[in-house]
Design a protein around this motif. Structure first.
Motif, PDB file in Angstrom:
ATOM      1  N   ILE A 150       9.131  27.283 -22.258  1.00 31.65           N
ATOM      2  CA  ILE A 150       8.082  28.246 -22.563  1.00 31.65           C
ATOM      3  C   ILE A 150       6.849  27.903 -21.747  1.00 31.65           C
ATOM      4  O   ILE A 150       6.425  26.747 -21.709  1.00 31.65           O
ATOM      5  CB  ILE A 150       7.734  28.250 -24.058  1.00 31.65           C
ATOM      6  CG1 ILE A 150       8.954  28.630 -24.883  1.00 31.65           C
ATOM      7  CG2 ILE A 150       6.589  29.203 -24.346  1.00 31.65           C
ATOM      8  CD1 ILE A 150       8.761  28.465 -26.374  1.00 31.65           C
ATOM      9  N   SER A 151       6.283  28.903 -21.095  1.00 34.52           N
ATOM     10  CA  SER A 151       5.089  28.705 -20.276  1.00 34.52           C
ATOM     11  C   SER A 151       4.238  29.963 -20.308  1.00 34.52           C
ATOM     12  O   SER A 151       4.723  31.038 -20.669  1.00 34.52           O
ATOM     13  CB  SER A 151       5.500  28.382 -18.838  1.00 34.52           C
ATOM     14  OG  SER A 151       4.371  28.177 -18.029  1.00 34.52           O
ATOM     15  N   HIS A 152       3.004  29.855 -19.925  1.00 32.22           N
ATOM     16  CA  HIS A 152       2.121  31.015 -19.934  1.00 32.22           C
ATOM     17  C   HIS A 152       2.281  31.866 -18.670  1.00 32.22           C
ATOM     18  O   HIS A 152       2.485  33.069 -18.741  1.00 32.22           O
ATOM     19  CB  HIS A 152       0.664  30.576 -20.070  1.00 32.22           C
ATOM     20  CG  HIS A 152      -0.302  31.715 -20.046  1.00 32.22           C
ATOM     21  ND1 HIS A 152      -0.451  32.587 -21.104  1.00 32.22           N
ATOM     22  CD2 HIS A 152      -1.147  32.147 -19.092  1.00 32.22           C
ATOM     23  CE1 HIS A 152      -1.342  33.502 -20.801  1.00 32.22           C
ATOM     24  NE2 HIS A 152      -1.789  33.254 -19.574  1.00 32.22           N
ATOM     25  N   ILE A 153       2.178  31.248 -17.503  1.00 32.18           N
ATOM     26  CA  ILE A 153       2.216  31.991 -16.235  1.00 32.18           C
ATOM     27  C   ILE A 153       3.583  31.821 -15.580  1.00 32.18           C
ATOM     28  O   ILE A 153       4.037  30.696 -15.369  1.00 32.18           O
ATOM     29  CB  ILE A 153       1.108  31.512 -15.286  1.00 32.18           C
ATOM     30  CG1 ILE A 153      -0.259  31.716 -15.945  1.00 32.18           C
ATOM     31  CG2 ILE A 153       1.170  32.258 -13.957  1.00 32.18           C
ATOM     32  CD1 ILE A 153      -1.412  31.171 -15.152  1.00 32.18           C
ATOM     33  N   TYR A 182       7.888  33.545 -20.586  1.00 33.63           N
ATOM     34  CA  TYR A 182       6.542  33.493 -20.020  1.00 33.63           C
ATOM     35  C   TYR A 182       5.708  34.611 -20.623  1.00 33.63           C
ATOM     36  O   TYR A 182       6.223  35.530 -21.239  1.00 33.63           O
ATOM     37  CB  TYR A 182       6.591  33.660 -18.491  1.00 33.63           C
ATOM     38  CG  TYR A 182       7.454  32.644 -17.818  1.00 33.63           C
ATOM     39  CD1 TYR A 182       6.964  31.380 -17.528  1.00 33.63           C
ATOM     40  CD2 TYR A 182       8.768  32.937 -17.487  1.00 33.63           C
ATOM     41  CE1 TYR A 182       7.766  30.437 -16.915  1.00 33.63           C
ATOM     42  CE2 TYR A 182       9.578  31.989 -16.877  1.00 33.63           C
ATOM     43  CZ  TYR A 182       9.067  30.745 -16.598  1.00 33.63           C
ATOM     44  OH  TYR A 182       9.855  29.808 -15.998  1.00 33.63           O
ATOM     45  N   GLY A 183       4.416  34.575 -20.385  1.00 33.78           N
ATOM     46  CA  GLY A 183       3.497  35.619 -20.824  1.00 33.78           C
ATOM     47  C   GLY A 183       2.637  36.047 -19.653  1.00 33.78           C
ATOM     48  O   GLY A 183       3.126  36.231 -18.559  1.00 33.78           O
ATOM     49  N   HIS A 184       1.365  36.188 -19.876  1.00 37.90           N
ATOM     50  CA  HIS A 184       0.336  36.395 -18.866  1.00 37.90           C
ATOM     51  C   HIS A 184       0.244  37.810 -18.305  1.00 37.90           C
ATOM     52  O   HIS A 184      -0.840  38.281 -18.039  1.00 37.90           O
ATOM     53  CB  HIS A 184       0.504  35.391 -17.716  1.00 37.90           C
ATOM     54  CG  HIS A 184      -0.589  35.433 -16.698  1.00 37.90           C
ATOM     55  ND1 HIS A 184      -1.852  34.972 -16.977  1.00 37.90           N
ATOM     56  CD2 HIS A 184      -0.612  35.884 -15.431  1.00 37.90           C
ATOM     57  CE1 HIS A 184      -2.612  35.139 -15.902  1.00 37.90           C
ATOM     58  NE2 HIS A 184      -1.883  35.689 -14.955  1.00 37.90           N
ATOM     59  N   HIS A 217       1.141  40.834 -19.622  1.00 38.44           N
ATOM     60  CA  HIS A 217       0.944  41.902 -20.607  1.00 38.44           C
ATOM     61  C   HIS A 217       2.003  43.000 -20.496  1.00 38.44           C
ATOM     62  O   HIS A 217       1.829  44.080 -21.040  1.00 38.44           O
ATOM     63  CB  HIS A 217      -0.457  42.515 -20.519  1.00 38.44           C
ATOM     64  CG  HIS A 217      -1.539  41.545 -20.857  1.00 38.44           C
ATOM     65  ND1 HIS A 217      -2.064  41.430 -22.121  1.00 38.44           N
ATOM     66  CD2 HIS A 217      -2.180  40.621 -20.099  1.00 38.44           C
ATOM     67  CE1 HIS A 217      -2.988  40.489 -22.133  1.00 38.44           C
ATOM     68  NE2 HIS A 217      -3.078  39.985 -20.918  1.00 38.44           N
ATOM     69  N   SER A 222       2.354  41.364 -24.488  1.00 43.36           N
ATOM     70  CA  SER A 222       1.228  40.666 -25.096  1.00 43.36           C
ATOM     71  C   SER A 222       0.857  41.229 -26.464  1.00 43.36           C
ATOM     72  O   SER A 222       0.920  42.433 -26.686  1.00 43.36           O
ATOM     73  CB  SER A 222       0.019  40.770 -24.171  1.00 43.36           C
ATOM     74  OG  SER A 222      -1.107  40.199 -24.771  1.00 43.36           O
TER      75      SER A 222
END
Length: 80
Positions: free
Chosen positions: A2-5, A34-36, A38, A62
């Motif tokens: 799991i990571s943000h970017i 991942y996210g970031h 949206h 998001s």
């Protein structure tokens, strides 16, 4: 994992090192979230030096709203 970017949005050197780790531990790391961005999408991580897919990745939408987008969340249920 799991990571943000997502690594595709990172600097070239970081993305290359990250792919090397994913390549080395492909027998352990099978799925990444991942996210970031949206926006929800999927992509494959390919091995270094070949086009062999080694990882399945989800970029999750998001919970915080953005212009013209509704807030959302993702529920993932693993049956292992």
């Amino acid at each position: 994992f799991i990571s943000h970017i997502p690594p595709t949005f990172c600097l070239h050197e970081y993305g290359h090192r990250f792919r090397a780790i994913m390549d080395r531990y492909q027998h352990i790391i099978r799925f990444s979230v991942y996210g970031h961005t949206h926006s929800e999408s999927f992509f494959l991580t390919n091995a270094i030096g070949t086009s062999k897919p080694i990882g399945f990745n989800l970029i999750s939408a998001s919970l915080s709203p953005e212009t013209n987008k509704n807030p959302s969340f993702t529920v993932i249920d693993f049956d292992v």
